[in-house]
Design a protein around this motif. Sequence first.
Motif, PDB file in Angstrom:
ATOM      1  N   TYR A 183       0.824  -1.213   0.000  1.00  0.00           N
ATOM      2  CA  TYR A 183       0.000   0.000   0.000  1.00  0.00           C
ATOM      3  C   TYR A 183       0.858   1.264   0.000  1.00  0.00           C
ATOM      4  CZ  TYR A 183      -3.322   3.538   1.436  1.00  0.00           C
ATOM      5  OH  TYR A 183      -4.080   4.672   1.493  1.00  0.00           O
ATOM      6  N   VAL A 184       1.823   1.321   0.897  1.00  0.00           N
ATOM      7  CA  VAL A 184       2.669   2.508   1.005  1.00  0.00           C
ATOM      8  C   VAL A 184       3.468   2.717  -0.280  1.00  0.00           C
ATOM      9  CG1 VAL A 184       4.665   3.499   2.215  1.00  0.00           C
ATOM     10  CG2 VAL A 184       2.786   2.486   3.522  1.00  0.00           C
ATOM     11  N   LEU A 185       4.064   1.656  -0.803  1.00  0.00           N
ATOM     12  CA  LEU A 185       4.822   1.788  -2.049  1.00  0.00           C
ATOM     13  C   LEU A 185       3.922   2.194  -3.211  1.00  0.00           C
ATOM     14  CD1 LEU A 185       7.307  -1.220  -1.778  1.00  0.00           C
ATOM     15  CD2 LEU A 185       7.777   1.222  -1.424  1.00  0.00           C
ATOM     16  N   GLY A 186       2.700   1.713  -3.207  1.00  0.00           N
ATOM     17  CA  GLY A 186       1.744   2.126  -4.231  1.00  0.00           C
ATOM     18  C   GLY A 186       1.376   3.597  -4.110  1.00  0.00           C
ATOM     19  N   GLN A 187       1.179   4.069  -2.892  1.00  0.00           N
ATOM     20  CA  GLN A 187       0.822   5.467  -2.659  1.00  0.00           C
ATOM     21  C   GLN A 187       1.931   6.425  -3.080  1.00  0.00           C
ATOM     22  OE1 GLN A 187      -2.265   6.824  -1.534  1.00  0.00           O
ATOM     23  NE2 GLN A 187      -2.709   4.741  -2.222  1.00  0.00           N
ATOM     24  N   PHE A 188       3.169   5.994  -2.908  1.00  0.00           N
ATOM     25  CA  PHE A 188       4.306   6.829  -3.272  1.00  0.00           C
ATOM     26  C   PHE A 188       4.804   6.553  -4.697  1.00  0.00           C
ATOM     27  CE2 PHE A 188       4.502   7.132   1.382  1.00  0.00           C
ATOM     28  CZ  PHE A 188       4.548   8.508   1.515  1.00  0.00           C
ATOM     29  N   LYS A 189       3.990   5.831  -5.454  1.00  0.00           N
ATOM     30  CA  LYS A 189       4.286   5.535  -6.865  1.00  0.00           C
ATOM     31  C   LYS A 189       5.583   4.754  -7.061  1.00  0.00           C
ATOM     32  CE  LYS A 189       0.819   8.206  -8.203  1.00  0.00           C
ATOM     33  NZ  LYS A 189      -0.376   7.804  -7.548  1.00  0.00           N
ATOM     34  N   ALA A 190       6.028   4.056  -6.030  1.00  0.00           N
ATOM     35  CA  ALA A 190       7.222   3.225  -6.145  1.00  0.00           C
ATOM     36  C   ALA A 190       6.862   1.831  -6.634  1.00  0.00           C
ATOM     37  CB  ALA A 190       7.940   3.144  -4.801  1.00  0.00           C
ATOM     38  N   LEU A 191       5.584   1.507  -6.608  1.00  0.00           N
ATOM     39  CA  LEU A 191       5.111   0.186  -7.032  1.00  0.00           C
ATOM     40  C   LEU A 191       3.752   0.369  -7.703  1.00  0.00           C
ATOM     41  CD1 LEU A 191       6.177  -2.718  -6.706  1.00  0.00           C
ATOM     42  CD2 LEU A 191       4.873  -2.880  -4.607  1.00  0.00           C
ATOM     43  N   ASP A 192       3.612  -0.163  -8.898  1.00  0.00           N
ATOM     44  CA  ASP A 192       2.347  -0.087  -9.633  1.00  0.00           C
ATOM     45  C   ASP A 192       1.347  -1.052  -8.999  1.00  0.00           C
ATOM     46  OD1 ASP A 192       0.255  -0.182 -11.447  1.00  0.00           O
ATOM     47  OD2 ASP A 192       1.518  -0.540 -13.185  1.00  0.00           O
ATOM     48  N   PRO A 193       0.153  -0.569  -8.652  1.00  0.00           N
ATOM     49  CA  PRO A 193      -0.851  -1.443  -8.042  1.00  0.00           C
ATOM     50  C   PRO A 193      -1.289  -2.624  -8.921  1.00  0.00           C
ATOM     51  CG  PRO A 193      -1.430   0.842  -7.681  1.00  0.00           C
ATOM     52  CD  PRO A 193      -0.265   0.829  -8.637  1.00  0.00           C
ATOM     53  N   LYS A 194      -0.923  -2.598 -10.191  1.00  0.00           N
ATOM     54  CA  LYS A 194      -1.247  -3.719 -11.074  1.00  0.00           C
ATOM     55  C   LYS A 194      -0.052  -4.643 -11.289  1.00  0.00           C
ATOM     56  CE  LYS A 194      -4.893  -1.271 -13.481  1.00  0.00           C
ATOM     57  NZ  LYS A 194      -5.398  -0.770 -14.743  1.00  0.00           N
ATOM     58  N   SER A 195       1.056  -4.340 -10.637  1.00  0.00           N
ATOM     59  CA  SER A 195       2.267  -5.141 -10.823  1.00  0.00           C
ATOM     60  C   SER A 195       2.159  -6.464 -10.070  1.00  0.00           C
ATOM     61  CB  SER A 195       3.493  -4.373 -10.339  1.00  0.00           C
ATOM     62  OG  SER A 195       3.489  -4.263  -8.926  1.00  0.00           O
ATOM     63  N   TYR A 196       2.940  -7.425 -10.522  1.00  0.00           N
ATOM     64  CA  TYR A 196       2.977  -8.720  -9.849  1.00  0.00           C
ATOM     65  C   TYR A 196       3.462  -8.574  -8.405  1.00  0.00           C
ATOM     66  CZ  TYR A 196       2.186 -11.178 -14.254  1.00  0.00           C
ATOM     67  OH  TYR A 196       1.637 -11.646 -15.415  1.00  0.00           O
ATOM     68  N   ALA A 197       4.439  -7.699  -8.195  1.00  0.00           N
ATOM     69  CA  ALA A 197       4.984  -7.518  -6.841  1.00  0.00           C
ATOM     70  C   ALA A 197       3.896  -7.016  -5.885  1.00  0.00           C
ATOM     71  CB  ALA A 197       6.155  -6.547  -6.875  1.00  0.00           C
ATOM     72  N   TYR A 198       3.157  -6.010  -6.304  1.00  0.00           N
ATOM     73  CA  TYR A 198       2.088  -5.443  -5.477  1.00  0.00           C
ATOM     74  C   TYR A 198       1.022  -6.499  -5.187  1.00  0.00           C
ATOM     75  CZ  TYR A 198      -1.594  -2.165  -4.051  1.00  0.00           C
ATOM     76  OH  TYR A 198      -2.576  -1.498  -3.354  1.00  0.00           O
ATOM     77  N   LEU A 199       0.576  -7.161  -6.239  1.00  0.00           N
ATOM     78  CA  LEU A 199      -0.480  -8.163  -6.085  1.00  0.00           C
ATOM     79  C   LEU A 199      -0.024  -9.349  -5.245  1.00  0.00           C
ATOM     80  CD1 LEU A 199      -1.844  -8.093  -9.749  1.00  0.00           C
ATOM     81  CD2 LEU A 199      -2.957  -7.134  -7.714  1.00  0.00           C
ATOM     82  N   THR A 200       1.231  -9.736  -5.405  1.00  0.00           N
ATOM     83  CA  THR A 200       1.758 -10.866  -4.636  1.00  0.00           C
ATOM     84  C   THR A 200       1.886 -10.519  -3.158  1.00  0.00           C
ATOM     85  OG1 THR A 200       2.922 -11.700  -6.582  1.00  0.00           O
ATOM     86  CG2 THR A 200       3.667 -12.500  -4.441  1.00  0.00           C
ATOM     87  N   LEU A 201       2.372  -9.317  -2.857  1.00  0.00           N
ATOM     88  CA  LEU A 201       2.434  -8.883  -1.460  1.00  0.00           C
ATOM     89  C   LEU A 201       1.043  -8.905  -0.823  1.00  0.00           C
ATOM     90  CD1 LEU A 201       4.955  -5.903  -1.729  1.00  0.00           C
ATOM     91  CD2 LEU A 201       5.299  -8.017  -0.426  1.00  0.00           C
ATOM     92  N   ASN A 202       0.059  -8.393  -1.562  1.00  0.00           N
ATOM     93  CA  ASN A 202      -1.315  -8.394  -1.053  1.00  0.00           C
ATOM     94  C   ASN A 202      -1.856  -9.813  -0.897  1.00  0.00           C
ATOM     95  OD1 ASN A 202      -2.576  -5.786  -0.465  1.00  0.00           O
ATOM     96  ND2 ASN A 202      -1.914  -5.284  -2.528  1.00  0.00           N
ATOM     97  N   LEU A 203      -1.579 -10.661  -1.869  1.00  0.00           N
ATOM     98  CA  LEU A 203      -2.074 -12.034  -1.816  1.00  0.00           C
ATOM     99  C   LEU A 203      -1.502 -12.778  -0.609  1.00  0.00           C
ATOM    100  CD1 LEU A 203      -3.544 -14.519  -2.919  1.00  0.00           C
ATOM    101  CD2 LEU A 203      -1.581 -14.898  -4.423  1.00  0.00           C
ATOM    102  N   ILE A 204      -0.198 -12.723  -0.441  1.00  0.00           N
ATOM    103  CA  ILE A 204       0.432 -13.453   0.662  1.00  0.00           C
ATOM    104  C   ILE A 204      -0.017 -12.883   2.009  1.00  0.00           C
ATOM    105  CG2 ILE A 204       2.622 -14.018   1.787  1.00  0.00           C
ATOM    106  CD1 ILE A 204       3.859 -14.043  -1.071  1.00  0.00           C
TER     107      ILE A 204
END
Length: 84
Positions: A20-41
């Motif tokens: 969430y924080v990385l997404g808010q600061f535009k360091a991670l795209d909310p549609k990226s595998y990394a973002y989705l995987t962090l949320n999933l786990i």
Amino acid sequence: MELILQSLQVLGAVLILIAYVLGQFKALDPKSYAYLTLNLIGSAVLAVLAAIGREWGFLLLEGVWALVSLISIYGRLRSRRRLA
């Protein structure tokens, strides 16, 4: 045992918060595998712990969160295969 469960709860929450924080600061795209995987786990860990503790509202929240993340990852993989 209680310390292990609490540690897992913190881990699950931290994974979701990192995304969430990385997404808010535009360091991670909310549609990226990394973002989705962090949320999933993170949400899957919290959903399992909620089920163990019979915390039904929390299980619903985290279960749906995990399911949405999983569906999003599947959708990305599927569209990637179509393009290949």
